[in-house]
Design a protein around this motif. Structure first.
Motif, PDB file in Angstrom:
ATOM      1  N   UNK A   2      74.762  21.637   8.899  1.00 27.26           N
ATOM      2  CA  UNK A   2      75.394  20.646   9.807  1.00 27.26           C
ATOM      3  C   UNK A   2      74.513  18.963  10.424  1.00 27.26           C
ATOM      4  N   UNK A   3      73.698  19.990  10.629  1.00 26.15           N
ATOM      5  CA  UNK A   3      72.497  18.079  10.462  1.00 26.15           C
ATOM      6  C   UNK A   3      72.236  17.388   9.867  1.00 26.15           C
ATOM      7  N   UNK A   4      72.335  17.692   8.637  1.00 29.24           N
ATOM      8  CA  UNK A   4      71.405  17.269   7.601  1.00 29.24           C
ATOM      9  C   UNK A   4      70.458  17.278   7.437  1.00 29.24           C
ATOM     10  N   UNK A   5      69.070  18.350   8.276  1.00 25.10           N
ATOM     11  CA  UNK A   5      67.838  18.909   8.229  1.00 25.10           C
ATOM     12  C   UNK A   5      67.660  19.308   7.150  1.00 25.10           C
ATOM     13  N   UNK A   6      66.546  19.343   6.670  1.00 24.10           N
ATOM     14  CA  UNK A   6      66.036  19.893   5.323  1.00 24.10           C
ATOM     15  C   UNK A   6      65.072  21.745   6.078  1.00 24.10           C
ATOM     16  N   UNK A   7      64.914  22.667   5.327  1.00 29.03           N
ATOM     17  CA  UNK A   7      64.671  23.554   5.253  1.00 29.03           C
ATOM     18  C   UNK A   7      62.713  23.971   4.990  1.00 29.03           C
ATOM     19  N   UNK A   8      62.494  24.208   5.150  1.00 28.08           N
ATOM     20  CA  UNK A   8      61.162  24.897   5.075  1.00 28.08           C
ATOM     21  C   UNK A   8      60.779  26.724   4.633  1.00 28.08           C
ATOM     22  N   UNK A   9      59.700  27.293   3.674  1.00 27.38           N
ATOM     23  CA  UNK A   9      59.254  28.099   3.737  1.00 27.38           C
ATOM     24  C   UNK A   9      59.797  28.968   5.197  1.00 27.38           C
ATOM     25  N   UNK A  10      58.067  28.277   5.652  1.00 26.41           N
ATOM     26  CA  UNK A  10      57.931  28.470   7.060  1.00 26.41           C
ATOM     27  C   UNK A  10      59.965  29.289   7.976  1.00 26.41           C
ATOM     28  N   UNK A  11      60.599  28.258   8.105  1.00 22.89           N
ATOM     29  CA  UNK A  11      61.909  28.542   8.594  1.00 22.89           C
ATOM     30  C   UNK A  11      62.092  29.605   7.511  1.00 22.89           C
ATOM     31  N   UNK A  12      62.503  29.578   6.785  1.00 24.53           N
ATOM     32  CA  UNK A  12      63.047  31.143   6.240  1.00 24.53           C
ATOM     33  C   UNK A  12      61.667  32.456   6.651  1.00 24.53           C
ATOM     34  N   UNK A  13      61.271  32.302   6.480  1.00 24.96           N
ATOM     35  CA  UNK A  13      60.459  33.589   6.376  1.00 24.96           C
ATOM     36  C   UNK A  13      60.447  34.231   7.699  1.00 24.96           C
ATOM     37  N   UNK A  14      60.968  32.567   9.325  1.00 25.06           N
ATOM     38  CA  UNK A  14      61.194  33.448  10.508  1.00 25.06           C
ATOM     39  C   UNK A  14      62.749  34.209  10.193  1.00 25.06           C
ATOM     40  N   UNK A  15      64.023  33.519  10.087  1.00 29.94           N
ATOM     41  CA  UNK A  15      65.000  33.735   9.811  1.00 29.94           C
ATOM     42  C   UNK A  15      64.709  35.549   9.139  1.00 29.94           C
ATOM     43  N   UNK A  16      64.206  35.446   7.883  1.00 28.28           N
ATOM     44  CA  UNK A  16      63.714  37.172   7.362  1.00 28.28           C
ATOM     45  C   UNK A  16      63.502  37.904   8.320  1.00 28.28           C
ATOM     46  N   UNK A  17      62.459  37.506   8.868  1.00 23.97           N
ATOM     47  CA  UNK A  17      61.094  38.488   9.713  1.00 23.97           C
ATOM     48  C   UNK A  17      62.616  39.244  10.995  1.00 23.97           C
ATOM     49  N   UNK A  18      63.418  38.135  11.250  1.00 26.99           N
ATOM     50  CA  UNK A  18      64.433  38.686  12.764  1.00 26.99           C
ATOM     51  C   UNK A  18      65.286  39.621  11.595  1.00 26.99           C
TER      52      UNK A  18
END
Length: 230
Positions: free
Chosen positions: A194-210
Motif C-alpha cells: 500500500x505504501x508504494x515502497x520497493x522491497x529488496x532481498x534483505x527484506x525478503x530474507x528477514x520475513x523468510x527467517x521469521x
C-alpha cells in the motif's frame, strides 16, 4: 457638437425634404455611435475570450507576486527563499510519510484471494518470486504463508478481512518472543502493498527467517503470557 444650458447636442446635418437641418440630441446620438461601433468590422483584431482571461490571470499573478515580495523580508529575493523553504518542507513530509496509497487499503483483500492456498503453497510462490528477484511479491507471499501457517496450527482463527497489523498483534499473544518481528514483517507487507515502497532481498530474507522460526516456535497460551504480550 454645441452646448446650451448645460446640455450638449450632436447636430447632424441631414438634408431631408426641404433641406431642413435636423438636430439629434445627445442620448440618441450616443446610442447611434454605440450601435455603429458594435459592428464586427471594428473588433476584428480584439483578443478572444480565452486571451482576455489569460491576460487577467497573469495580471492577477503579477499583482500577487508584487504584493508578496513587498511583504516578505528581503523583497523578491526573500520571497524566492521562502518558496524554496516551503517546497523543501513539502518534499521532506512526502518522503517521511510516503505516498497516500497507504490509507487506501482494502481489508477484505489484504491476504488471500478467492482460492485459498495452504502455507506450503504460499511459501513455494514466495520462493519462485524470490528466484526471479520479484522481492515485493516474494515478501507478500511469505507474509501470507506466515498467517496461513498460524491458522493451520490453530494459533490464529481463520478470519476474512484480517489486516497484516491485526494478524501480527493476534499472533504476538501466543508468540510473545516473536511479536516485534511479526510487527516488522506486517509493516514491510504494508509498505510494499500500500505504501508504494520497493522491497529488496534483505527484506525478503528477514520475513523468510521469521517464517522458518515460527514453524518450530512453541506458543505460550497461559492468560498471564497473553496479558504480558498485550
Amino acid at each position: 457638437m454645441s452646448g446650451a444650458g448645460g446640455t450638449t447636442a450632436a447636430r447632424l446635418l441631414i438634408r431631408a425634404g426641404g433641406d431642413i437641418p435636423v438636430d439629434t440630441p445627445r442620448v440618441p446620438a450616443r446610442e447611434a455611435a454605440k450601435h455603429e461601433l458594435s459592428k464586427p468590422m471594428y473588433h476584428e483584431n480584439d483578443p478572444n475570450l480565452l486571451q482576455r482571461g489569460l491576460d487577467r490571470l497573469w495580471d492577477w499573478i503579477g499583482d500577487l507576486l508584487n504584493t508578496a515580495s513587498g511583504a516578505a523580508p528581503g523583497g523578491p529575493l526573500g520571497l524566492v527563499v521562502l518558496v524554496l523553504v516551503v517546497i523543501g518542507l513539502v518534499a521532506a513530509l512526502w518522503w517521511r510519510l510516503g505516498t497516500p496509497h497507504r490509507t487506501a487499503r482494502s481489508a477484505d483483500t489484504l491476504f488471500f484471494d478467492d482460492s485459498p492456498r495452504s502455507a506450503a503453497e504460499h511459501r513455494a510462490a514466495a520462493e519462485a518470486h524470490a528466484c526471479a528477484h520479484r522481492w515485493n511479491e516474494a515478501v507478500q507471499e511469505r507474509m501470507r504463508a506466515i498467517v496461513r501457517s498460524l491458522e493451520e496450527r490453530a494459533l490464529l482463527t481463520p478470519r476474512p478481512g484480517r489486516t497484516a497489523d491485526e494478524a501480527a498483534a493476534e499472533a504476538g499473544r501466543p508468540l510473545p518472543a516473536h511479536a516485534t518481528r511479526l510487527h516488522a514483517a506486517a509493516r514491510e507487507f504494508d509498505d510494499v502493498t500500500y505504501g508504494g515502497r520497493t522491497a529488496d532481498q534483505q527484506a525478503y530474507l528477514a520475513v523468510r527467517a521469521l517464517d522458518l522460526d515460527l514453524e518450530t516456535a512453541k506458543p505460550l497460551l497461559t492468560p498471564a503470557a497473553q496479558g504480558a504480550a498485550e
